[in-house]
Design a protein around this motif. Structure first.
Motif, PDB file in Angstrom:
ATOM      1  N   UNK A 189       0.847  -1.191   0.000  1.00  0.00           N
ATOM      2  CA  UNK A 189       0.000   0.000   0.000  1.00  0.00           C
ATOM      3  C   UNK A 189       0.882   1.240   0.000  1.00  0.00           C
ATOM      4  N   UNK A 190       0.453   2.239  -0.738  1.00  0.00           N
ATOM      5  CA  UNK A 190       1.127   3.528  -0.780  1.00  0.00           C
ATOM      6  C   UNK A 190       0.250   4.541  -0.061  1.00  0.00           C
ATOM      7  N   UNK A 191       0.757   5.102   1.031  1.00  0.00           N
ATOM      8  CA  UNK A 191      -0.013   6.034   1.852  1.00  0.00           C
ATOM      9  C   UNK A 191       0.382   7.466   1.506  1.00  0.00           C
ATOM     10  N   UNK A 192      -0.595   8.242   1.023  1.00  0.00           N
ATOM     11  CA  UNK A 192      -0.356   9.647   0.680  1.00  0.00           C
ATOM     12  C   UNK A 192      -0.621  10.493   1.923  1.00  0.00           C
ATOM     13  N   UNK A 193       0.438  10.934   2.575  1.00  0.00           N
ATOM     14  CA  UNK A 193       0.329  11.717   3.801  1.00  0.00           C
ATOM     15  C   UNK A 193       0.504  13.200   3.492  1.00  0.00           C
ATOM     16  N   UNK A 194      -0.100  14.088   4.271  1.00  0.00           N
ATOM     17  CA  UNK A 194       0.019  15.528   4.010  1.00  0.00           C
ATOM     18  C   UNK A 194       1.477  15.989   3.983  1.00  0.00           C
ATOM     19  N   UNK A 195       1.791  16.865   3.037  1.00  0.00           N
ATOM     20  CA  UNK A 195       3.169  17.330   2.893  1.00  0.00           C
ATOM     21  C   UNK A 195       3.617  18.188   4.063  1.00  0.00           C
ATOM     22  N   UNK A 196       2.659  18.785   4.804  1.00  0.00           N
ATOM     23  CA  UNK A 196       3.055  19.589   5.966  1.00  0.00           C
ATOM     24  C   UNK A 196       3.358  18.725   7.185  1.00  0.00           C
ATOM     25  N   UNK A 197       3.300  17.410   7.032  1.00  0.00           N
ATOM     26  CA  UNK A 197       3.741  16.485   8.066  1.00  0.00           C
ATOM     27  C   UNK A 197       5.155  16.023   7.708  1.00  0.00           C
ATOM     28  N   UNK A 198       6.195  16.652   8.242  1.00  0.00           N
ATOM     29  CA  UNK A 198       7.556  16.362   7.798  1.00  0.00           C
ATOM     30  C   UNK A 198       8.117  15.054   8.336  1.00  0.00           C
ATOM     31  N   UNK A 199       7.468  14.485   9.346  1.00  0.00           N
ATOM     32  CA  UNK A 199       7.976  13.244   9.917  1.00  0.00           C
ATOM     33  C   UNK A 199       6.825  12.518  10.609  1.00  0.00           C
ATOM     34  N   UNK A 200       7.104  11.311  11.026  1.00  0.00           N
ATOM     35  CA  UNK A 200       6.133  10.499  11.756  1.00  0.00           C
ATOM     36  C   UNK A 200       6.836   9.254  12.250  1.00  0.00           C
ATOM     37  N   UNK A 201       6.088   8.366  12.894  1.00  0.00           N
ATOM     38  CA  UNK A 201       6.700   7.147  13.395  1.00  0.00           C
ATOM     39  C   UNK A 201       5.770   5.961  13.166  1.00  0.00           C
ATOM     40  N   UNK A 202       6.364   4.794  13.063  1.00  0.00           N
ATOM     41  CA  UNK A 202       5.602   3.563  12.861  1.00  0.00           C
ATOM     42  C   UNK A 202       6.090   2.515  13.844  1.00  0.00           C
ATOM     43  N   UNK A 203       5.147   1.700  14.295  1.00  0.00           N
ATOM     44  CA  UNK A 203       5.439   0.546  15.143  1.00  0.00           C
ATOM     45  C   UNK A 203       4.719  -0.661  14.566  1.00  0.00           C
ATOM     46  N   UNK A 204       5.470  -1.718  14.276  1.00  0.00           N
ATOM     47  CA  UNK A 204       4.871  -2.949  13.768  1.00  0.00           C
ATOM     48  C   UNK A 204       4.210  -3.685  14.928  1.00  0.00           C
ATOM     49  N   UNK A 205       2.929  -3.983  14.771  1.00  0.00           N
ATOM     50  CA  UNK A 205       2.160  -4.655  15.814  1.00  0.00           C
ATOM     51  C   UNK A 205       2.165  -6.166  15.649  1.00  0.00           C
ATOM     52  N   UNK A 206       2.035  -6.612  14.406  1.00  0.00           N
ATOM     53  CA  UNK A 206       1.982  -8.045  14.127  1.00  0.00           C
ATOM     54  C   UNK A 206       2.584  -8.302  12.759  1.00  0.00           C
ATOM     55  N   UNK A 207       3.218  -9.479  12.618  1.00  0.00           N
ATOM     56  CA  UNK A 207       3.701  -9.907  11.316  1.00  0.00           C
ATOM     57  C   UNK A 207       5.036  -9.310  10.925  1.00  0.00           C
ATOM     58  N   UNK A 208       5.282  -9.311   9.605  1.00  0.00           N
ATOM     59  CA  UNK A 208       6.566  -8.853   9.072  1.00  0.00           C
ATOM     60  C   UNK A 208       6.358  -8.244   7.692  1.00  0.00           C
ATOM     61  N   UNK A 209       7.208  -7.272   7.361  1.00  0.00           N
ATOM     62  CA  UNK A 209       7.108  -6.631   6.057  1.00  0.00           C
ATOM     63  C   UNK A 209       8.069  -5.470   5.963  1.00  0.00           C
ATOM     64  N   UNK A 210       7.812  -4.618   4.983  1.00  0.00           N
ATOM     65  CA  UNK A 210       8.702  -3.492   4.719  1.00  0.00           C
ATOM     66  C   UNK A 210       7.954  -2.170   4.842  1.00  0.00           C
TER      67      UNK A 210
END
Length: 296
Positions: A189-210
């Protein structure tokens, strides 16, 4: 329009605190060095993220405790929570798996959350309130799993994206979004996030991927910070589902703040002439908690 894909700028391991199954992912000690020392200070406007796997009901034993200047959100992955507060809600409010709970403190709230099942898996994520919204009354907002909208194929937990707003979003919410991205094996999936959001964070809850081309598994306790760009690319391994929590927003660069722990709780203060007066009132807040503990 920014056509670049967003890169991973940092990967930070979780810091254990308070007992088995508890990990600090974002946030560190307060202005006086009190609390949990962790290398990732914040991902503004996100100032704290904890992961908890808790066995047993009625935990943790923080009891009723106050907050100021922040919104504390509980994202229940497995299990359930019960809650109470000083806003008139009856004790025993319930947040089930897949649901979200937000306590928007404004200038002061007291609340408590405890586990309601034997096996529980959740995130607590805290954002600070913009100065222009600090006058708004404190509130508790919740949304069940079946009430949460889908945006770009993902569950919108809190905030607004593509003109769609989660019902769990408090009026005092900053310009920020929490998403839960769930993929089947081999799906991307390609997530289009607002350009005024210069950063963010992700935490994997289950499984594996990129995420952004880098490989992650839920077994490794870490948070990834992503940077500027247009889209964020997420893809599940061919042999595994992939369940990811994502938090991003617009930093409040013109509103410097300080974190302070006290009365077994967490406060975010925006620097102003009134800060010291508000701080003193909170330090005098009656300790009504049934138990005590490090909440920061």
């Amino acid at each position: 329009m920014d056509t670049r894909t967003r890169p991973i700028s940092a990967r930070v391991g979780g810091t254990t605190f308070g007992g088995p199954g508890l990990y600090r992912l974002v946030g560190t000690v307060d202005v006086h060095g009190k609390g949990t020392l962790h290398p990732l200070h914040d991902v503004d406007p996100i100032v704290l993220m904890d992961q908890a796997r808790i066995t047993g009901k009625g935990l943790p034993k923080f009891g009723v405790h106050p907050h100021y200047g922040l919104i504390a959100c509980s994202v229940v992955i497995d299990g359930a929570l019960v809650d109470e507060d000083n806003l008139g809600a009856s004790p025993g409010g319930y947040t089930s798996a897949g649901s979200v709970y937000c306590a928007a403190s404004g200038r002061g709230i007291a609340h408590a959350e405890e586990t309601a099942d034997e096996e529980n898996f959740l995130l607590q994520v805290i954002v600070r309130i913009p100065a222009e919204k600090m006058h708004l009354r404190p509130t508790i907002t919740k949304a069940r799993k079946d009430e949460l909208p889908t945006v770009q194929g993902s569950t919108l937990l809190v905030g607004e994206l593509d003109g769609i707003k989660s019902p769990a979003t408090p009026d005092s919410w900053p310009d920020a979004v929490f998403l839960r991205v769930t993929l089947d094996p081999g799906e991307s999936r390609s997530l289009a996030l607002p350009e005024n959001y210069p950063h963010g964070c992700v935490r994997v809850l289950k499984g594996a991927g990129r995420v952004a081309g880098q490989h992650f598994t839920a077994d490794t306790i870490e948070v990834a910070v992503f940077g500027k760009g247009g889209s964020l690319e997420v893809a599940a391994d061919d042999d595994s589902p992939f369940d990811v929590f994502l938090a991003t927003g617009q930093p409040m660069l013109e509103e410097p703040w300080v974190k302070k722990l006290g009365a077994s709780s967490f406060y975010c203060f925006i620097f102003s002439e009134a800060t010291s007066r508000r701080q003193q009132r909170l330090w005098d807040f009656p300790q009504r908690a049934r138990g005590r503990g490090d909440h920061g």
